[in-house]
Write an enzyme that holds these catalytic residues in place. Structure first.
Site, PDB file in Angstrom:
ATOM      1  N   THR A   1     -60.260  16.536   1.360  1.00  0.00           N
ATOM      2  CA  THR A   1     -59.276  17.569   1.588  1.00  0.00           C
ATOM      3  C   THR A   1     -59.360  18.618   0.480  1.00  0.00           C
ATOM      4  O   THR A   1     -59.370  18.277  -0.711  1.00  0.00           O
ATOM      5  CB  THR A   1     -57.862  16.956   1.636  1.00  0.00           C
ATOM      6  OG1 THR A   1     -57.788  16.074   2.760  1.00  0.00           O
ATOM      7  CG2 THR A   1     -56.750  17.984   1.725  1.00  0.00           C
TER       8      THR A   1
ATOM      9  N   ASN B   1     -56.863   3.941  -3.514  1.00  0.00           N
ATOM     10  CA  ASN B   1     -57.059   5.183  -4.268  1.00  0.00           C
ATOM     11  C   ASN B   1     -55.786   5.981  -4.409  1.00  0.00           C
ATOM     12  O   ASN B   1     -54.925   5.983  -3.534  1.00  0.00           O
ATOM     13  CB  ASN B   1     -58.156   6.033  -3.618  1.00  0.00           C
ATOM     14  CG  ASN B   1     -57.603   7.037  -2.621  1.00  0.00           C
ATOM     15  OD1 ASN B   1     -57.194   8.141  -2.992  1.00  0.00           O
ATOM     16  ND2 ASN B   1     -57.558   6.646  -1.347  1.00  0.00           N
TER      17      ASN B   1
ATOM     18  N   MET C   1     -56.189   9.345  -5.662  1.00  0.00           N
ATOM     19  CA  MET C   1     -56.955  10.495  -6.187  1.00  0.00           C
ATOM     20  C   MET C   1     -56.089  11.741  -6.352  1.00  0.00           C
ATOM     21  O   MET C   1     -56.149  12.410  -7.380  1.00  0.00           O
ATOM     22  CB  MET C   1     -58.129  10.826  -5.254  1.00  0.00           C
ATOM     23  CG  MET C   1     -59.076   9.658  -4.963  1.00  0.00           C
ATOM     24  SD  MET C   1     -59.886   8.996  -6.404  1.00  0.00           S
ATOM     25  CE  MET C   1     -61.085  10.254  -6.755  1.00  0.00           C
TER      26      MET C   1
ATOM     27  N   SER D   1     -51.547  12.158   3.292  1.00  0.00           N
ATOM     28  CA  SER D   1     -52.012  11.468   2.090  1.00  0.00           C
ATOM     29  C   SER D   1     -50.811  10.970   1.287  1.00  0.00           C
ATOM     30  O   SER D   1     -49.844  11.708   1.084  1.00  0.00           O
ATOM     31  CB  SER D   1     -52.834  12.418   1.220  1.00  0.00           C
ATOM     32  OG  SER D   1     -52.975  11.861  -0.068  1.00  0.00           O
TER      33      SER D   1
ATOM     34  N   ASN E   1     -50.838  10.426  -1.838  1.00  0.00           N
ATOM     35  CA  ASN E   1     -51.053  10.689  -3.259  1.00  0.00           C
ATOM     36  C   ASN E   1     -50.614  12.065  -3.742  1.00  0.00           C
ATOM     37  O   ASN E   1     -50.871  12.434  -4.885  1.00  0.00           O
ATOM     38  CB  ASN E   1     -52.528  10.457  -3.604  1.00  0.00           C
ATOM     39  CG  ASN E   1     -52.935   9.038  -3.279  1.00  0.00           C
ATOM     40  OD1 ASN E   1     -52.193   8.111  -3.568  1.00  0.00           O
ATOM     41  ND2 ASN E   1     -54.091   8.877  -2.656  1.00  0.00           N
TER      42      ASN E   1
ATOM     43  N   ASN F   1     -54.793   7.782   8.101  1.00  0.00           N
ATOM     44  CA  ASN F   1     -55.049   7.886   6.670  1.00  0.00           C
ATOM     45  C   ASN F   1     -54.834   6.504   6.034  1.00  0.00           C
ATOM     46  O   ASN F   1     -54.639   5.513   6.742  1.00  0.00           O
ATOM     47  CB  ASN F   1     -54.097   8.931   6.067  1.00  0.00           C
ATOM     48  CG  ASN F   1     -54.739   9.678   4.907  1.00  0.00           C
ATOM     49  OD1 ASN F   1     -55.328   9.051   4.023  1.00  0.00           O
ATOM     50  ND2 ASN F   1     -54.621  10.988   4.887  1.00  0.00           N
ATOM     51  N   THR F   2     -54.820   6.449   4.714  1.00  0.00           N
ATOM     52  CA  THR F   2     -54.656   5.170   4.005  1.00  0.00           C
ATOM     53  C   THR F   2     -53.214   4.665   4.125  1.00  0.00           C
ATOM     54  O   THR F   2     -52.336   5.380   4.589  1.00  0.00           O
ATOM     55  CB  THR F   2     -54.992   5.351   2.512  1.00  0.00           C
ATOM     56  OG1 THR F   2     -54.182   6.405   1.987  1.00  0.00           O
ATOM     57  CG2 THR F   2     -56.452   5.683   2.307  1.00  0.00           C
TER      58      THR F   2
ATOM     59  N   GLY G   1     -60.069   0.437   4.201  1.00  0.00           N
ATOM     60  CA  GLY G   1     -61.058  -0.610   4.450  1.00  0.00           C
ATOM     61  C   GLY G   1     -60.480  -1.737   5.288  1.00  0.00           C
ATOM     62  O   GLY G   1     -59.474  -1.581   5.985  1.00  0.00           O
TER      63      GLY G   1
ATOM     64  N   GLY H   1     -60.685   1.077   8.438  1.00  0.00           N
ATOM     65  CA  GLY H   1     -61.236  -0.275   8.467  1.00  0.00           C
ATOM     66  C   GLY H   1     -62.426  -0.471   9.389  1.00  0.00           C
ATOM     67  O   GLY H   1     -62.799  -1.611   9.680  1.00  0.00           O
TER      68      GLY H   1
HETATM   69  C1  LIG Z   1     -61.257   7.480  -2.380  1.00  0.00           C
HETATM   70  C2  LIG Z   1     -60.662   7.985  -1.107  1.00  0.00           C
HETATM   71  C3  LIG Z   1     -60.280   9.318  -1.023  1.00  0.00           C
HETATM   72  C4  LIG Z   1     -59.717   9.803   0.151  1.00  0.00           C
HETATM   73  N1  LIG Z   1     -59.371  11.124   0.225  1.00  0.00           N
HETATM   74  C5  LIG Z   1     -58.898  11.620   1.394  1.00  0.00           C
HETATM   75  C6  LIG Z   1     -58.614  12.998   1.521  1.00  0.00           C
HETATM   76  O1  LIG Z   1     -58.821  13.802   0.603  1.00  0.00           O
HETATM   77  N2  LIG Z   1     -58.131  13.441   2.712  1.00  0.00           N
HETATM   78  C7  LIG Z   1     -57.906  12.600   3.773  1.00  0.00           C
HETATM   79  O2  LIG Z   1     -57.469  13.058   4.840  1.00  0.00           O
HETATM   80  N3  LIG Z   1     -58.187  11.284   3.673  1.00  0.00           N
HETATM   81  C8  LIG Z   1     -58.675  10.788   2.530  1.00  0.00           C
HETATM   82  N4  LIG Z   1     -58.976   9.467   2.443  1.00  0.00           N
HETATM   83  C9  LIG Z   1     -58.706   8.579   3.603  1.00  0.00           C
HETATM   84  C10 LIG Z   1     -59.918   8.390   4.492  1.00  0.00           C
HETATM   85  O3  LIG Z   1     -60.346   9.604   5.052  1.00  0.00           O
HETATM   86  C11 LIG Z   1     -59.590   7.403   5.621  1.00  0.00           C
HETATM   87  O4  LIG Z   1     -58.586   7.951   6.434  1.00  0.00           O
HETATM   88  C12 LIG Z   1     -59.117   6.059   5.103  1.00  0.00           C
HETATM   89  O5  LIG Z   1     -59.818   5.684   3.934  1.00  0.00           O
HETATM   90  C13 LIG Z   1     -59.286   4.954   6.147  1.00  0.00           C
HETATM   91  O6  LIG Z   1     -60.631   4.825   6.519  1.00  0.00           O
HETATM   92  P1  LIG Z   1     -61.611   3.695   5.897  1.00  0.00           P
HETATM   93  O7  LIG Z   1     -60.891   2.381   6.036  1.00  0.00           O
HETATM   94  O8  LIG Z   1     -62.867   3.795   6.691  1.00  0.00           O
HETATM   95  O9  LIG Z   1     -61.813   4.052   4.469  1.00  0.00           O
HETATM   96  C14 LIG Z   1     -59.534   8.956   1.274  1.00  0.00           C
HETATM   97  C15 LIG Z   1     -59.944   7.611   1.183  1.00  0.00           C
HETATM   98  C16 LIG Z   1     -60.509   7.129   0.022  1.00  0.00           C
HETATM   99  C17 LIG Z   1     -60.949   5.684  -0.033  1.00  0.00           C
END
Ligand SMILES: Cc1cc2nc3c(=O)[nH]c(=O)nc-3n(C[C@H](O)[C@H](O)[C@H](O)COP(=O)(O)O)c2cc1C
Length: 349
Positions: A91, A116, A118, A180, A182, A242-243, A261, A290
């Site tokens: 982002t 994270n 971040m 997000s 964060n 998102n997370t 994850g 995940g």
């Molecule tokens: C280190 C990190 C940074 C991330 N930064 C962003 C971000 O800037 N914008 C966003 O929309 N999602 C961000 N995400 C979320 C991912 O795009 C994704 O939605 C989330 O990690 C779930 O997918 P995954 O399980 O495959 O990681 C971030 C994830 C991680 C691990």
């Protein structure tokens, strides 16, 4: 496996250092045609069974690099080399910002997961625009936009509109990130009046598709209401999710930032399924959270996802992940009698 050995080295490094290391190599290898083509020929699966026409663009496979991996759009060619069908960069915020205090990225190795905090560390909108202008458009690009930490919520709409204007000619879609965990109070923007105003105004600026990315933790009824409002005001698709800051998912979690994850796989799927039940056929659906295998991808596709995205799976499974998934996906599609992935979308609803 080679990556098992590389991973041993990478995992000795702090996660952000490892990330910067990988970014460096992807940039170097992507710079030269010979190395770029070498990796792409190894990892990029080019097969009609996986091709879809979306937003007037050819997506050669459904797996996108999720937002956050390539914050400043320095690795678009790198994502192509690794076999991703598209990349969602960002982002990105209007002005560069350093993000939250380090350490802010953690591995939960036992769970193939990350955590994270971040906080949208990125070099700002102008820098991203320059980086995109320099890149070869090997794959479709989405740009995820967010607000600067110091911007008061009262000025937020204007900031998102500024970014829509800025990027409307430099990507294939724009993703609105108000999910997000964060950036303080960001997720409060997941409310109907904000979403209605944002989409109503943003869609007068550009005809480019604008998608909404949802939090993993949003209550299901609220999620449906917000998606409906967004769609009513011109939203072209939903990205879920998102997370998660649901720390009850694991006793290994820290008390900051979002989990990603394997640990969020079921939760992200559940919300996606709820949204798909309501909006399949009415808007484009993207599933993320995940995903790390062809079975995961196929399940999301059959539940209604046209596209999927991966971040954490790439860290744990390595550069072969897209190749493995896409090859296996073709096999699964053929076994079920489908000639093209589009025939399988939503069949399990
Ligand atoms: C280190 C990190 C940074 C991330 N930064 C962003 C971000 O800037 N914008 C966003 O929309 N999602 C961000 N995400 C979320 C991912 O795009 C994704 O939605 C989330 O990690 C779930 O997918 P995954 O399980 O495959 O990681 C971030 C994830 C991680 C691990």
């Amino acid at each position: 496996m080679i990556y098992d050995n590389i991973k041993k080295i990478l995992f000795v490094l702090p996660p952000e250092t490892a990330h910067n290391f990988v970014e460096f190599f992807l940039r170097v290898f992507a710079r030269y045609k010979l190395s770029k083509n070498f990796f792409a020929s190894r990892y990029f699966v080019d097969d009609e069974a996986l091709c879809q026409n979306i937003f007037n663009q050819k997506f050669k496979n459904p797996i996108g690099l999720a937002a956050g991996f390539d914050k400043d759009a320095t690795m678009i060619a790198g994502a192509y080399m690794l076999g991703f069908g598209y990349s969602e960069v960002g982002t990105v915020t209007k002005v560069a910002q350093i993000g939250n205090k380090k350490p802010r990225l953690f591995r939960l190795k036992e769970l193939n997961s990350l955590q994270n905090a971040m906080g949208f560390n990125n070099k700002g909108a102008d820098n991203m625009l320059n980086n995109i202008a320099k890149t070869t458009a090997d794959i479709p690009i989405g740009i995820s936009i967010g607000k600067n930490k110091t911007t008061p919520n009262s000025d937020t709409i204007e900031e998102y509109l500024y970014l829509v204007k800025k990027f409307k000619n430099s990507c294939d879609y724009i993703a609105i990130n108000i999910s997000s965990p964060n950036t303080p109070n960001l997720r409060d923007l997941q409310n109907e009046p904000f979403v209605a105003e944002l989409f109503a105004k943003a869609t007068t600026i550009t005809a480019k598709p604008i998608l909404l990315k949802l939090s993993c933790d949003i209550d299901k009824t609220t999620a449906i209401d917000i998606c409906q409002t967004a769609i009513n005001h011109g939203c072209s698709g939903i990205i879920a999710t998102n997370t998660s800051i649901d720390y009850s998912l694991t006793s290994l979690s820290k008390d900051l930032g979002g989990l990603s994850g394997e640990v969020i796989k079921d939760k992200a799927y559940e919300l996606f399924e709820t949204i798909a039940k309501e909006f399949y056929g009415k808007t484009l659906l993207v599933s993320v959270g995940g995903i790390s295998s062809a079975d995961d991808v196929y399940k999301r596709i059959k539940a209604g996802a046209t596209l999927v995205q991966i971040y954490t799976g790439l860290i744990y499974k390595g550069p072969q992940i897209c190749h493995h998934i896409n090859r296996e996906l073709i096999r699964l599609l053929k076994a079920d009698g489908y000639n093209n992935i589009s025939q399988a979308i939503g069949v399990d609803r």
